[in-house]
Structure formats: structure tokens, C-alpha cells
Design a protein around this motif. Sequence first.
Motif, PDB file in Angstrom:
ATOM      1  N   GLY A 368      -2.520   4.715   8.785  1.00  0.00           N
ATOM      2  CA  GLY A 368      -2.893   3.430   8.209  1.00  0.00           C
ATOM      3  C   GLY A 368      -2.650   3.321   6.725  1.00  0.00           C
ATOM      4  O   GLY A 368      -3.018   2.318   6.105  1.00  0.00           O
ATOM      5  N   GLU A 369      -2.016   4.310   6.102  1.00  0.00           N
ATOM      6  CA  GLU A 369      -1.775   4.300   4.665  1.00  0.00           C
ATOM      7  C   GLU A 369      -0.439   3.636   4.326  1.00  0.00           C
ATOM      8  O   GLU A 369       0.519   3.667   5.111  1.00  0.00           O
ATOM      9  N   LEU A 370      -0.382   3.004   3.142  1.00  0.00           N
ATOM     10  CA  LEU A 370       0.833   2.424   2.581  1.00  0.00           C
ATOM     11  C   LEU A 370       1.207   3.189   1.325  1.00  0.00           C
ATOM     12  O   LEU A 370       0.322   3.547   0.516  1.00  0.00           O
ATOM     13  N   CYS A 372       4.404   3.448  -1.895  1.00  0.00           N
ATOM     14  CA  CYS A 372       5.636   3.002  -2.528  1.00  0.00           C
ATOM     15  C   CYS A 372       6.298   4.186  -3.213  1.00  0.00           C
ATOM     16  O   CYS A 372       5.614   4.992  -3.869  1.00  0.00           O
ATOM     17  N   TRP A 373       7.617   4.271  -3.084  1.00  0.00           N
ATOM     18  CA  TRP A 373       8.384   5.393  -3.625  1.00  0.00           C
ATOM     19  C   TRP A 373       9.445   4.861  -4.580  1.00  0.00           C
ATOM     20  O   TRP A 373      10.199   3.957  -4.236  1.00  0.00           O
ATOM     21  N   ASP A 374       9.452   5.430  -5.789  1.00  0.00           N
ATOM     22  CA  ASP A 374      10.462   5.050  -6.763  1.00  0.00           C
ATOM     23  C   ASP A 374      11.827   5.555  -6.293  1.00  0.00           C
ATOM     24  O   ASP A 374      11.987   6.737  -5.990  1.00  0.00           O
ATOM     25  N   MET A 375      12.813   4.671  -6.215  1.00  0.00           N
ATOM     26  CA  MET A 375      14.095   5.059  -5.637  1.00  0.00           C
ATOM     27  C   MET A 375      14.921   5.948  -6.564  1.00  0.00           C
ATOM     28  O   MET A 375      15.848   6.626  -6.106  1.00  0.00           O
ATOM     29  N   ARG A 376      14.619   5.967  -7.833  1.00  0.00           N
ATOM     30  CA  ARG A 376      15.362   6.852  -8.746  1.00  0.00           C
ATOM     31  C   ARG A 376      14.792   8.258  -8.744  1.00  0.00           C
ATOM     32  O   ARG A 376      15.517   9.246  -8.577  1.00  0.00           O
ATOM     33  N   SER A 377      13.496   8.354  -8.916  1.00  0.00           N
ATOM     34  CA  SER A 377      12.878   9.683  -8.997  1.00  0.00           C
ATOM     35  C   SER A 377      12.423  10.198  -7.643  1.00  0.00           C
ATOM     36  O   SER A 377      12.176  11.388  -7.472  1.00  0.00           O
ATOM     37  N   ARG A 378      12.278   9.286  -6.664  1.00  0.00           N
ATOM     38  CA  ARG A 378      11.757   9.586  -5.328  1.00  0.00           C
ATOM     39  C   ARG A 378      10.330  10.139  -5.391  1.00  0.00           C
ATOM     40  O   ARG A 378       9.886  10.888  -4.520  1.00  0.00           O
ATOM     41  N   GLU A 379       9.623   9.758  -6.456  1.00  0.00           N
ATOM     42  CA  GLU A 379       8.214  10.095  -6.597  1.00  0.00           C
ATOM     43  C   GLU A 379       7.368   8.937  -6.074  1.00  0.00           C
ATOM     44  O   GLU A 379       7.786   7.780  -6.074  1.00  0.00           O
ATOM     45  N   MET A 380       6.136   9.267  -5.628  1.00  0.00           N
ATOM     46  CA  MET A 380       5.235   8.223  -5.154  1.00  0.00           C
ATOM     47  C   MET A 380       4.799   7.352  -6.315  1.00  0.00           C
ATOM     48  O   MET A 380       4.257   7.843  -7.310  1.00  0.00           O
ATOM     49  N   ALA A 381       5.027   6.032  -6.188  1.00  0.00           N
ATOM     50  CA  ALA A 381       4.663   5.096  -7.251  1.00  0.00           C
ATOM     51  C   ALA A 381       3.354   4.386  -6.966  1.00  0.00           C
ATOM     52  O   ALA A 381       2.704   3.890  -7.896  1.00  0.00           O
ATOM     53  N   ALA A 382       2.956   4.332  -5.687  1.00  0.00           N
ATOM     54  CA  ALA A 382       1.698   3.661  -5.342  1.00  0.00           C
ATOM     55  C   ALA A 382       1.205   4.193  -4.003  1.00  0.00           C
ATOM     56  O   ALA A 382       1.999   4.511  -3.108  1.00  0.00           O
ATOM     57  N   HIS A 383      -0.131   4.266  -3.890  1.00  0.00           N
ATOM     58  CA  HIS A 383      -0.765   4.680  -2.633  1.00  0.00           C
ATOM     59  C   HIS A 383      -1.863   3.664  -2.322  1.00  0.00           C
ATOM     60  O   HIS A 383      -2.745   3.411  -3.158  1.00  0.00           O
ATOM     61  N   MET A 384      -1.815   3.084  -1.150  1.00  0.00           N
ATOM     62  CA  MET A 384      -2.771   2.030  -0.764  1.00  0.00           C
ATOM     63  C   MET A 384      -3.337   2.354   0.607  1.00  0.00           C
ATOM     64  O   MET A 384      -2.574   2.535   1.560  1.00  0.00           O
ATOM     65  N   LYS A 385      -4.658   2.441   0.713  1.00  0.00           N
ATOM     66  CA  LYS A 385      -5.300   2.802   1.975  1.00  0.00           C
ATOM     67  C   LYS A 385      -6.447   1.842   2.272  1.00  0.00           C
ATOM     68  O   LYS A 385      -7.377   1.692   1.490  1.00  0.00           O
ATOM     69  N   LEU A 386      -6.317   1.163   3.410  1.00  0.00           N
ATOM     70  CA  LEU A 386      -7.364   0.261   3.874  1.00  0.00           C
ATOM     71  C   LEU A 386      -7.473   0.300   5.395  1.00  0.00           C
ATOM     72  O   LEU A 386      -8.572   0.345   5.941  1.00  0.00           O
ATOM     73  N   HIS A 387      -6.337   0.315   6.065  1.00  0.00           N
ATOM     74  CA  HIS A 387      -6.304   0.210   7.517  1.00  0.00           C
ATOM     75  C   HIS A 387      -6.754   1.507   8.177  1.00  0.00           C
ATOM     76  O   HIS A 387      -6.527   2.608   7.664  1.00  0.00           O
ATOM     77  N   ALA A 388      -7.385   1.342   9.341  1.00  0.00           N
ATOM     78  CA  ALA A 388      -7.948   2.489  10.052  1.00  0.00           C
ATOM     79  C   ALA A 388      -7.044   2.995  11.163  1.00  0.00           C
ATOM     80  O   ALA A 388      -7.396   3.958  11.854  1.00  0.00           O
ATOM     81  N   ARG A 390      -2.683   2.940  12.875  1.00  0.00           N
ATOM     82  CA  ARG A 390      -1.239   2.993  12.637  1.00  0.00           C
ATOM     83  C   ARG A 390      -0.706   1.694  12.004  1.00  0.00           C
ATOM     84  O   ARG A 390      -1.048   0.600  12.431  1.00  0.00           O
ATOM     85  N   ILE A 391       0.146   1.834  10.999  1.00  0.00           N
ATOM     86  CA  ILE A 391       0.865   0.700  10.430  1.00  0.00           C
ATOM     87  C   ILE A 391       2.065   0.413  11.330  1.00  0.00           C
ATOM     88  O   ILE A 391       2.901   1.287  11.572  1.00  0.00           O
ATOM     89  N   THR A 392       2.149  -0.804  11.829  1.00  0.00           N
ATOM     90  CA  THR A 392       3.232  -1.149  12.743  1.00  0.00           C
ATOM     91  C   THR A 392       4.418  -1.803  12.041  1.00  0.00           C
ATOM     92  O   THR A 392       5.541  -1.732  12.539  1.00  0.00           O
ATOM     93  N   ALA A 405       1.245  -5.550   5.135  1.00  0.00           N
ATOM     94  CA  ALA A 405       1.286  -4.560   6.202  1.00  0.00           C
ATOM     95  C   ALA A 405       0.479  -5.042   7.391  1.00  0.00           C
ATOM     96  O   ALA A 405      -0.571  -5.673   7.232  1.00  0.00           O
ATOM     97  N   ALA A 406       0.978  -4.766   8.584  1.00  0.00           N
ATOM     98  CA  ALA A 406       0.266  -5.058   9.835  1.00  0.00           C
ATOM     99  C   ALA A 406      -0.132  -3.746  10.483  1.00  0.00           C
ATOM    100  O   ALA A 406       0.599  -2.748  10.405  1.00  0.00           O
ATOM    101  N   SER A 407      -1.294  -3.757  11.160  1.00  0.00           N
ATOM    102  CA  SER A 407      -1.825  -2.518  11.703  1.00  0.00           C
ATOM    103  C   SER A 407      -2.344  -2.718  13.124  1.00  0.00           C
ATOM    104  O   SER A 407      -2.679  -3.842  13.544  1.00  0.00           O
ATOM    105  N   GLU A 408      -2.422  -1.629  13.836  1.00  0.00           N
ATOM    106  CA  GLU A 408      -3.021  -1.651  15.166  1.00  0.00           C
ATOM    107  C   GLU A 408      -4.537  -1.788  15.118  1.00  0.00           C
ATOM    108  O   GLU A 408      -5.174  -1.881  16.173  1.00  0.00           O
ATOM    109  N   ASP A 409      -5.132  -1.809  13.934  1.00  0.00           N
ATOM    110  CA  ASP A 409      -6.595  -1.994  13.821  1.00  0.00           C
ATOM    111  C   ASP A 409      -6.985  -3.470  13.846  1.00  0.00           C
ATOM    112  O   ASP A 409      -8.092  -3.826  13.461  1.00  0.00           O
TER     113      ASP A 409
END
Length: 544
Positions: A368-370, A372-388, A390-392, A405-409
Motif C-alpha cells: 500500500g506504499e507509494l 517517487c524515484w528521481d530518474m537521474r540519481s535513482r534515489e527515493m525522492a518521496a515516500h507516501m503511506k496511507l493505504h492498508a 495493495r496499490i492497483t 493511487a487506487a488500492s484494494e482497501d
Amino acid sequence: MRRTDRCRWSNGEAPGGAARGATPPLPHPLGLGPRRFQEHDLEVASLAFSADDRLIATASCLKDAKLVVLDCATGKVVARQALEPGKRISACAWSPAVANGRSYTFATAAGDDLTLWTLDPFTGQLAGQKVVLGSVRREYSSLVFSLDGAWMLCGTNSGDVVAVNVQRRAVQTASPVCNGTVGALILSPDGPAPGGGVAAVAGGRDGSLSTFVLPPPGAAVGPPGASAWRELRAFALERSTNQLSLISSAQPAALTGAAFAAGQPEAVAASGADGSVAVWSTQDFTLQCRAQEPAQAGGALCCVLTQNTIISGWADGHIRCHGRAAGGGTAPPMWIIPGAHSLAHTIGVTAMRLANNGSFLLTGGVGGELRCWDMRSREMAAHMKLHADRITEVAVMADDKHVAAASEDRSWSLWDAGSEKVRTTWRTNTSLRGLAASPDKVSVVTVTTDRKIICWDVRSPEPRWTKVESHGTEAGCVASDNRGGAFATGGADCSVKVWDWQHGAEIAAGTVHTGPVTKVVFGPDDRSLVSVALDGSMAFWQLA
């Protein structure tokens, strides 16, 4: 219901007015225009044309159980025979040999029975005799005669090919060729194989294609020969050598995702549960390149395509990138983000979307987590968690600042990617299977397991409109076009539908897949639509 007329060939004529014993070139059986033969009341279970295209045998198997032979030139009945009710004719084939210039032979398979029929079209006499099966008991699925009519090869549901001596009407040999049902049989048109025997190719419903030779009488029977494939491919058969060469291939397992690159409508990428990611031409439908990962990767669950790379999310939680190649070559690995979605109890990258400006990659995971990945460095740019759950599906809004984001919750959410804060959430009665955002920056459409399509305005807590029973069963995916005029859905009922964004009116619909549709995607020019399904098929749709 109107029935076709009954006819007899005169002693001096064959179909189309040809003299008996002569075989002049004839026009196509339907050369006079389309014909509608309405001899059967309930169904046509099997049909086959004679080798000279003059006759067609049709069989029905329910309450109206009968075998009918029609004259292709006139559409009239040549012969009719009642069949045993309840036994479905699964295959029918004609012998190329015509005895005395007037006696035709064909065969039918019904369950574990094989019947050889002899037809005199000049008198309408039709007689059938069952093949002596002996100890060989099979359910038959396909039939083909040798070019001289002396042998009949019979594919079975148990994966072997049974050879029948036509003159003796008896089973001679049985040879395994695949796992499961033999779906099709063809012969080499150049006659006997080197050294004698009948050369043939068997297509199995396990995705295999096998060549084998039926030895001549008196020769030792060996294992089926030479070549076997376990993928969905198209081959050319070299007649003189009975050798197969690859024309094109397909991903043999369930397809899980599809994507176009911005500004490139001529190619589409597809991800497969077999661990493959491939790029296909939308112009000639040939393979451009393909990447194959080992079984430990667990299968590709989603993908995006750029001008030079294929980026994919995997069941082992990794994000992998491969370079694009040409000519059907192997796509080389370029980089990997290990453990991109690997939590304590959940692993897997289930959805991904590239930002409109290409600066970041948005991904969703099983937990259920979202992220974002920076395409140049391929490092995580953002982490977002709310859904309980699977993200579909995920979406990047047109401003590249907000993501959804849509989820099975049973909920979907809108986020500010820069601050990693949720703007708002919406709930539905059942799990969400898909989500798509319109280019207008405010409209979002979702599909749910209770067959609903719901259109939302992100400025309002209530839906703009709801479409009930959009598919025969649950809708499985949704995608918007690039202009905000229409969106498409795919369902577990194997259908693909196109809808109007404003009111939810159905614009077009079609069904070609035999399994649930897992992904639909519009081409960058909105002139084409691609759908993929669990049956491993990919469909290319042309939009007006």
C-alpha cells in the motif's frame, strides 16, 4: 427457418458443371458471393472443406444431431446422416484421395470414437464405419490425412498423436508430442519425409510446436522427432527439409502491463508473468527487443517505456531498467533499484507511472506504499503511506505536482508529491482495480470489482457520475486518452470498451481476448489502443 435444397450430381457432372473425372480449376466455393447455409437448426460443432474445395461437411451435435454434406458451388445438400445425440463432433477432415474419380472419404471424431465416412456425391450415398481402436482409448481433438490418403493422424487430449491405417480402419501407433491437448495438425505438403513416412507438425495447447515423422510400414517407431518449442511463436515450414524457422514470437504467459513511450506510437512495451519484458512494433506486430529475467525475479508486474529504455516493476520488489534494442534482439540490463518495494511482510512493485516531464518515476507496492524515484540519481525522492492494501494503479496528474493511487482497501487518494502529504481520499464500496487521470488536472476515473465506473472531480467529495454494470463481470483496468475526450476499460469478461469522459456514454466495445484484460493503454497519438490479458494475448485496436 429456410433450409437448403437437396441435389445429386449427374453422371456427367461434378460441382460447378465440370465433367466427371476432370479436375478443372474452379472458382472459390463462395465466388458467387457470400452464402448462408441454414441446414442445421441449433448449432454447427465442426466443419471441413474437401481437398478440392467442392464439398463441405458440417456436423451438429445437440438435439439436432446430424451430419450434412453440401455442394459449395450451389449450396445444396449432397448427403445427410443422423448422428448419435449427445456426442459432440470435435474434429472433421477429408482425405485428399478420391477413389475412381467419384468416391470421397472423410473422417469425424466424437469423444473417443473415430468414424471414416465414404461418400458418392453422384448418388448421395453416405456410409460410415467406426475405426477399430483396440486398447488405445483417447479423446480426439484434431485430424489430418496423409497426402496419399493411406494414413490418418489424430491428435488427442492426452498429448499424443494416434496413427490410423485408413484401409484397415485400425489404430497402428500412438506417439506423444506435447503436454495436454493437441490443438492442431498439419502435414508437409511435399509428401513423404526423406526415407519414407509422413512428416507432420503438431501444435499443442501447452504452447508447444513439434515436428515428427510417422515411419513407413514396417519401420521401427521411434520417439517424435526433432523439434519442440514451449513458447507462442509463428514459424515457417521449409517444405523440402521439414525444417522450421522462426518468423515471430510472443510472450507465452499472462501479460500484466503495457506502455507507450511519449511521442512514439510505433512501439509498445508489455510485461509478462513469465519474467519477460518486450517491445513490439504496432505497425507490423513484430518483436523489437526482449528482456528475460530468471525465475527468482518472480515475474514483471508493470512497466513503462521511454525512448531508450524499458523500466519494469517486479514481484521480488526490484525495479529493473533495460536498454531498447532492434531486430528482435535482447534488451541489455542497464540498472536496478533493489528492494524498491520490499517491506517486512510484503514484497512487490505493482504499479508505476513516469512523470509527464520524465523527471521522476511513481511506483506503488503490495503493502500500500507509494514512492517517487528521481530518474537521474535513482534515489527515493518521496515516500507516501496511507493505504492498508495493495496499490492497483497510480497516476501522475498533468501538473506533475500531484499523484494519485487506487488500492484494494476500497479507497483512492490524491497526494502532493513534493510535501509527501495526502490532499484527500475517497472511499468506494468495493476494491478498486484501476484509476486514470484526465489531462484536465481535475478529473479522475476509477473502476471497481462491483462492475462500476466512477468519475470524480478532485475538488468534490462526491462522484460526478457513476456507470453501473459497465462490464459483464468486474472491470479490471482503465486508461485515459491524451486529450481528455475518452477513456478505455478492460474487464474480466474479456472485453475492451471505450467511454466518453463527460457523461460516461459507451463509444465502442470489442472482445478478442479469452482471458481477463489486465491493462489498456492509448497510443500517444490517440489513434490506437493496446490491451493485454491473462491469456497472454495482446490486441491492437484502431480508433477512428
